[in-house]
Design a protein around this motif. Structure first.
Motif, mmCIF file in Angstrom:
data_model
loop_
_atom_site.group_PDB
_atom_site.id
_atom_site.type_symbol
_atom_site.label_atom_id
_atom_site.label_comp_id
_atom_site.label_asym_id
_atom_site.label_seq_id
_atom_site.Cartn_x
_atom_site.Cartn_y
_atom_site.Cartn_z
ATOM 1 N N ASP A 132 -3.004 10.728 -11.090
ATOM 2 C CA ASP A 132 -1.863 10.399 -11.937
ATOM 3 C C ASP A 132 -1.380 9.018 -11.505
ATOM 4 O OD1 ASP A 132 0.590 10.111 -13.174
ATOM 5 O OD2 ASP A 132 1.124 12.236 -12.983
ATOM 6 N N ASN A 133 -1.926 7.980 -12.170
ATOM 7 C CA ASN A 133 -1.640 6.605 -11.768
ATOM 8 C C ASN A 133 -0.164 6.235 -11.919
ATOM 9 O OD1 ASN A 133 -4.178 5.387 -10.909
ATOM 10 N ND2 ASN A 133 -4.892 5.823 -12.965
ATOM 11 N N VAL A 134 0.487 6.790 -12.936
ATOM 12 C CA VAL A 134 1.909 6.500 -13.134
ATOM 13 C C VAL A 134 2.707 7.043 -11.945
ATOM 14 C CG1 VAL A 134 3.934 6.915 -14.595
ATOM 15 C CG2 VAL A 134 1.705 6.473 -15.656
ATOM 16 N N LYS A 135 2.401 8.273 -11.579
ATOM 17 C CA LYS A 135 3.075 8.906 -10.426
ATOM 18 C C LYS A 135 2.822 8.098 -9.153
ATOM 19 C CE LYS A 135 4.889 12.686 -8.315
ATOM 20 N NZ LYS A 135 5.487 12.112 -7.151
ATOM 21 N N GLY A 136 1.586 7.619 -8.976
ATOM 22 C CA GLY A 136 1.250 6.824 -7.787
ATOM 23 C C GLY A 136 2.049 5.539 -7.704
ATOM 24 N N GLU A 168 -1.029 1.736 -16.004
ATOM 25 C CA GLU A 168 -0.331 2.951 -15.565
ATOM 26 C C GLU A 168 0.334 2.780 -14.196
ATOM 27 O OE1 GLU A 168 -3.445 5.809 -15.894
ATOM 28 O OE2 GLU A 168 -3.498 5.647 -18.079
ATOM 29 N N ARG A 169 -0.382 2.153 -13.255
ATOM 30 C CA ARG A 169 0.208 1.942 -11.931
ATOM 31 C C ARG A 169 1.407 1.005 -12.029
ATOM 32 N NH1 ARG A 169 -5.579 1.598 -8.560
ATOM 33 N NH2 ARG A 169 -6.257 3.633 -9.338
ATOM 34 N N GLY A 170 1.254 -0.032 -12.849
ATOM 35 C CA GLY A 170 2.355 -0.975 -13.068
ATOM 36 C C GLY A 170 3.542 -0.291 -13.725
ATOM 37 N N SER A 171 3.266 0.533 -14.718
ATOM 38 C CA SER A 171 4.327 1.244 -15.444
ATOM 39 C C SER A 171 5.100 2.174 -14.509
ATOM 40 C CB SER A 171 3.680 2.023 -16.594
ATOM 41 O OG SER A 171 4.466 3.104 -16.967
ATOM 42 N N GLY A 172 4.380 2.938 -13.686
ATOM 43 C CA GLY A 172 5.030 3.845 -12.743
ATOM 44 C C GLY A 172 5.880 3.089 -11.735
ATOM 45 N N PHE A 173 5.329 1.987 -11.243
ATOM 46 C CA PHE A 173 6.041 1.165 -10.265
ATOM 47 C C PHE A 173 7.338 0.636 -10.872
ATOM 48 C CE2 PHE A 173 6.676 -3.097 -8.286
ATOM 49 C CZ PHE A 173 6.920 -2.676 -6.984
ATOM 50 N N LEU A 255 -1.724 -2.506 7.473
ATOM 51 C CA LEU A 255 -1.301 -2.110 6.135
ATOM 52 C C LEU A 255 -0.185 -1.077 6.295
ATOM 53 C CD1 LEU A 255 -1.845 -2.204 3.026
ATOM 54 C CD2 LEU A 255 -3.512 -0.389 3.354
ATOM 55 N N THR A 256 0.919 -1.288 5.589
ATOM 56 C CA THR A 256 2.091 -0.414 5.761
ATOM 57 C C THR A 256 1.828 0.984 5.213
ATOM 58 O OG1 THR A 256 3.382 -2.423 5.368
ATOM 59 C CG2 THR A 256 4.594 -0.341 5.450
ATOM 60 N N ALA A 257 1.236 1.044 4.013
ATOM 61 C CA ALA A 257 0.980 2.344 3.373
ATOM 62 C C ALA A 257 -0.034 2.188 2.261
ATOM 63 C CB ALA A 257 2.289 2.910 2.804
ATOM 64 N N THR A 258 -0.643 3.310 1.877
ATOM 65 C CA THR A 258 -1.504 3.311 0.687
ATOM 66 C C THR A 258 -1.313 4.628 -0.047
ATOM 67 O OG1 THR A 258 -3.771 3.105 -0.183
ATOM 68 C CG2 THR A 258 -3.551 4.165 1.955
ATOM 69 N N VAL A 259 -1.311 4.535 -1.369
ATOM 70 C CA VAL A 259 -1.262 5.737 -2.202
ATOM 71 C C VAL A 259 -2.714 6.205 -2.319
ATOM 72 C CG1 VAL A 259 -0.625 6.699 -4.440
ATOM 73 C CG2 VAL A 259 0.730 4.831 -3.457
ATOM 74 N N ALA A 260 -3.053 7.240 -1.556
ATOM 75 C CA ALA A 260 -4.465 7.623 -1.414
ATOM 76 C C ALA A 260 -4.928 8.549 -2.536
ATOM 77 C CB ALA A 260 -4.675 8.302 -0.064
ATOM 78 N N GLN A 261 -6.024 8.127 -3.159
ATOM 79 C CA GLN A 261 -6.699 8.958 -4.144
ATOM 80 C C GLN A 261 -7.826 9.724 -3.445
ATOM 81 O OE1 GLN A 261 -7.148 7.460 -8.231
ATOM 82 N NE2 GLN A 261 -7.368 5.476 -7.276
ATOM 83 N N GLN A 262 -8.528 10.545 -4.215
ATOM 84 C CA GLN A 262 -9.693 11.263 -3.697
ATOM 85 C C GLN A 262 -10.875 10.977 -4.621
ATOM 86 O OE1 GLN A 262 -8.911 15.296 -2.087
ATOM 87 N NE2 GLN A 262 -6.929 15.108 -3.081
ATOM 88 N N PRO A 263 -11.484 9.780 -4.455
ATOM 89 C CA PRO A 263 -12.539 9.376 -5.393
ATOM 90 C C PRO A 263 -13.733 10.324 -5.439
ATOM 91 C CG PRO A 263 -12.420 7.878 -3.511
ATOM 92 C CD PRO A 263 -11.221 8.748 -3.452
ATOM 93 N N GLU A 264 -14.109 10.895 -4.276
ATOM 94 C CA GLU A 264 -15.251 11.825 -4.303
ATOM 95 C C GLU A 264 -14.916 13.053 -5.139
ATOM 96 O OE1 GLU A 264 -17.774 12.890 -1.220
ATOM 97 O OE2 GLU A 264 -18.008 10.872 -0.411
#
Length: 297
Positions: A132-136, A168-173, A255-264
């Protein structure tokens, strides 16, 4: 005249009879094509690995092609996969609009399409498997507010223009940032580490007092860190993806933080969605893989 040429073109893409799945829904001899936007990014390599592993487990053949971040090449790649008689297509679009013609080509000959990480604007897609890129994007903005307070000065490094993940990431941000932060600069760095470095250097020259950076992916975030380190400044950087280099950088404190996905997992879910469609089962239009904000604490 042009209509007949178009019709002939569509017919020529018809896969041979032997390549079509049997009506019984048997997955024996099933062949899927995977078109990846770029294999020059660790995130998409992991996504591809997820597809290949799951397909192997299921006894499904996979043909993988790399678009090298070139929309025109990706369209040609997909047409080639259709010519090779794939039963289903997994597409990770370089550009959500440009890929539409390739999706429509597949639709025209009855080959189901599942998109990964990014959507296609037109054509019938059976399922989009993505975080959910918006949520991220919201998670990243909320973290900046929580750690640096309201009205903190932030720069945004945007992904490839036209990619749904960028929008989507921009919109959520911005859902959070427009109300609670001061976004002083935003510029595209095309999801690329080298461009992230260059763009960040330019951003710092014009905005020496920024306190945080939100990058739409880890590669740009890691490039931005190089520029920030060279400048001698202390600026929080939040990435997106959770790739291996980024997780190491979080662990080291770079790096301070990352919104981690699960690509596999995205790859695995996409294979199963394609299999279900070919076996006549109903699939959700949007299949989400969970996200997690990773920090050093």
């Amino acid at each position: 005249m042009s209509l007949s040429v178009l019709l002939l073109g569509a017919c020529s893409l018809e896969p041979p009879t032997w390549a079509k799945p049997s009506q019984s829904g048997d997955i024996k001899d099933m062949k899927i094509g995977l078109s990846v936007s770029t294999l020059n990014n660790p995130f998409f390599v992991s996504l591809k690995n997820g597809v290949v592993k799951e397909a192997k487990k299921q006894g499904i053949e996979v043909i993988v092609v790399d678009a090298q971040n070139d929309s025109a090449k990706q369209i040609n790649d997909v047409e080639d996969l259709l010519q090779q008689g794939v039963n289903a297509l997994l597409i990770n679009p370089t550009d959500s609009s440009a890929i539409s013609t390739a999706v429509q080509s597949a639709n025209g000959i009855g080959v189901p399409v599942v998109t990964l990480d990014r959507s296609a604007e037109k054509g019938k897609v059976e399922a989009l498997v993505a975080s959910d890129n918006v949520k991220g994007g919201q998670m990243a903005a909320e973290y900046v507010v929580k750690t640096l307070g309201e009205n903190a000065k932030v720069a945004e490094l945007e992904g490839v223009p036209g990619a749904s993940a960028t929008r989507e990431r921009g919109s959520g941000f911005h859902n959070i940032a427009d109300e609670q932060l001061d976004v002083v600069a935003k510029q595209s760095a095309d999801f690329d580490r080298t461009k992230g470095l260059t763009v960040m250097e330019n951003v710092l020259q014009g905005n020496p007092d920024i306190q945080a950076v939100f990058a739409h992916n880890d590669e740009m975030a890691l490039g931005a860190i190089e520029a920030i380190t060279s400048s001698g400044k202390d600026i929080a950087v939040i990435g997106f993806d959770g790739n291996e280099d980024a997780l190491k950088a979080v662990e080291s404190g770079a790096l301070t933080a990352t919104v981690a996905q699960q690509p596999e997992l995205i790859g695995e879910l996409a294979v199963n969605a394609a299999k279900d469609v070919l076996q006549g089962k109903k699939v959700e239009e949007k299949i989400s893989a969970p996200l997690k904000l990773v920090t050093k604490e």
